[in-house]
Design a protein around this motif. Structure first.
Motif: not given
Lengths: 387, 387
Positions: B110-133
């Motif tokens: 039930g979290k699909g419409n929330r304000r989600i924080g992600v670590e945008m500048e982190n070796y283990y969160f690629t540009a594609k990770s964000l795109k797919q999310l």
């Protein structure tokens, strides 16, 4: 490390693929790919850096941190005018991002409105990197070029195979040291210290480089968790210990896994090891050019099914030139659905580990696809070691 | 490693910061931050994994690869129902991406419409990770939470300081081994083998963990390139060798750098080393709670300016818990413009290296800010070593 001709040949093939993919500017941030095209080699990938490939330039350009520019001069074949840098205030700054500086460089080069390929799925190209490039170059189109160079790397040159064989010699020595070092009463970290010493010492005629992954050697119940690292617990009689390590020579890897039992193994472990060895042997025997990765996996799957086993994860992957945190090339995997056709001088790590909740076994080989079949790069007894 | 209470306290502070930043769901992909909140510890960060923090749940959730779920059960304080996984066909696949599976899990929660924080500048969160999310959760808003946890980590608990002191003991031992191992005729890689052995063996009462960066020890002309790794060249009489290494205890780091000269140093090297030691001493002497990072840098800058030197890169950074490829915390840097206020139990690596085109010197200390000043964590002679 390689002749200028070999590097130029790699750049030529890169440009051919760029033309096929409609990419006008290629930004390479994967350190293995940067090394493949230019020879660049330093532990500087923890800050932003890249190699830029342009269709109309014979030599790529390197862009990185100012204090690493000397490393680029020292390790690459590039003319010094092709080595560009940004200042240190861009490093890990809450305000400035290196991609802002890099966007300005690209804009100045007249590339701000081009179709730009970037490696979207790469540890060293963050979500923010893309956002900043998009902001800095609003008229560019960004395309995903993640595996463009990785696929070019799959078939090794003879020189590369020679380097992997050196890595394999180191792997064999390090595994010999591991089997010797693991014994009841000795701490796990002391065994790892010996393994590292063997990995880095290498041989009398060539030294070892750092592998992209640390030695992994879960023991006892932890053999159910293949990626747990060592502790300073002492080995106990009856422990099963899985050892996965690699030899590394000038960034080329030959991984190897074996399982060691301290004292008589349980019937379960003994049986599982026999099944894994038989499956591995049959899968290796099946390898030949023209077959696909999934056909090899099928041989393994049928082999273990005879004994009632099922493994729901891949049994191998393409391997070679690499930097932390992974030595795999991220292209072909030996698993169902992978239709990559095997070709001579491809190299794989076949690692058919099987893990249950309280025990596991891994026995692996790194192999080269030959004209007629395959050749394992190490010659280390393919069995469960009982001490 | 830490008590459940300490972990819960960290989660509590995380949620307080989430409330301030307007973040309803926090996805932590930086392995140091995952460890900080849950204790999770394995070399599995080369595949996608995360810790999910929700304001209304006391325990975070871990989501990762199926074969790593046992490592989460083994190393974290989380109940097993909070350990979720995706299947192996998502691993390094050209078709499937782990973030697709993770987006479905979040949507189901039930979290699909929330304000989600992600670590945008982190070796283990690629540009594609964000795109797919973004693709998988089109109604969510994604916010940059890159340093949220990193900033919480800056002030160490007393238990964390104890761990860094153990790391510092290992660093001192490894540096002693380095000074001993570097000598004319010996190969660089053989010196590194000895250093690694000391780093991993640790002491009789506790073992060493793998540092986030390999030992760096450029020699001769390569001292101008601080991040070049070793070769199998033999040391020559008159080489200057810079050694930068860390001791690591249960992922906590204490880095240390020294410079070794084989034979009498040139006047230039000797002079530069004296300037660096004096500047380092003065800067360390200036440290006390309430001052800012830039004020400390200014002391250094003025000190070396007396002798006509200028360094255009930062002289230190916050340090502690970490995974490859960097042991820095990516928060405060000791440099002009950094207004971070020093507080007791912050820990920094002050590494005022100066490099010219053909030579360089590094002499560093890891220090803890105390109530009244600072304390270096190692007690290793602060000088140029001449052999």
């Amino acid at each position: 490390m390689f002749t200028k001709e070999e590097y130029k040949e790699r750049v030529k093939r890169t440009k051919e693929q760029m033309a096929i993919d409609g990419i006008e500017v290629l930004l390479i941030t994967n350190p293995s790919n940067m090394n493949y095209l230019t020879g660049y080699n330093a532990w500087s990938f923890y800050v932003h850096q890249m190699v830029v490939v342009l269709p109309d330039e014979e030599e790529p350009r390197w862009i990185g941190r100012k204090q690493d520019a000397n490393a680029a001069k020292e390790t690459t074949w590039l003319q010094h005018q092709h080595i560009l840098f940004y200042n240190d205030d861009y490093i890990q700054s809450p305000i400035l991002h290196p991609m802002d500086a890099i966007a300005r460089v690209l804009d100045k080069m007249g590339k701000g409105n081009r179709r730009i390929g970037v490696e979207m799925e790469n540890y060293y190209f963050t979500a923010k990197s893309l956002k900043q490039l998009e902001r800095g170059l609003p008229n560019a189109v960004f395309l995903d070029a993640t595996l463009l160079i990785n696929y070019l790397r799959m078939v090794k040159s003879d020189k590369e195979i020679t380097m992997m064989k050196k890595a394999a010699m180191i792997a064999g020595q390090a595994m010999e040291k591991a089997v010797e070092a693991i014994k009841p009463g000795r701490r796990e970290n002391d065994a790892v210290a010996d393994i590292y010493h063997a990995q880095i010492s290498g041989t009398a005629s060539f030294g070892g480089d750092y592998p992209a992954i640390v030695p992994l050697l879960p023991a006892g119940k932890r053999t159910s968790s293949p990626h747990i690292t060592w502790s300073d617990r002492a080995y106990q009689k009856n422990d099963t210990v899985i050892v996965e390590l690699a030899g590394c020579y000038q960034r080329y890897h030959a991984p190897l896994a074996r399982t060691v039992n301290l004292g008589s193994p349980t019937d379960k472990v003994k049986n599982l090891a026999e099944v894994v060895v038989e499956g591995l042997n049959e899968a290796l025997h099946a390898v030949k050019p023209g077959l696909t990765c999934e056909e090899i996996e099928e041989v393994w799957r049928k082999s273990i099914a005879k004994y009632g086993f099922l493994k729901d994860s891949r049994i191998g992957y393409s391997v070679g030139l690499s930097y932390p945190p992974d030595w795999g090339e991220h292209t072909a995997s030996i698993r169902a659905g992978d239709k990559t056709i095997l070709r001579p001088n491809m190299t794989f790590h076949m690692i058919p580990g099987i893990w249950f909740d309280s025990y596991g076994v891994e026995i692996s080989e790194t192999f080269q696809v030959t004209e007629t079949g395959c050749a394992a790069l190490t010659d280390f007894p393919r069995k469960l070691f009982v001490k």
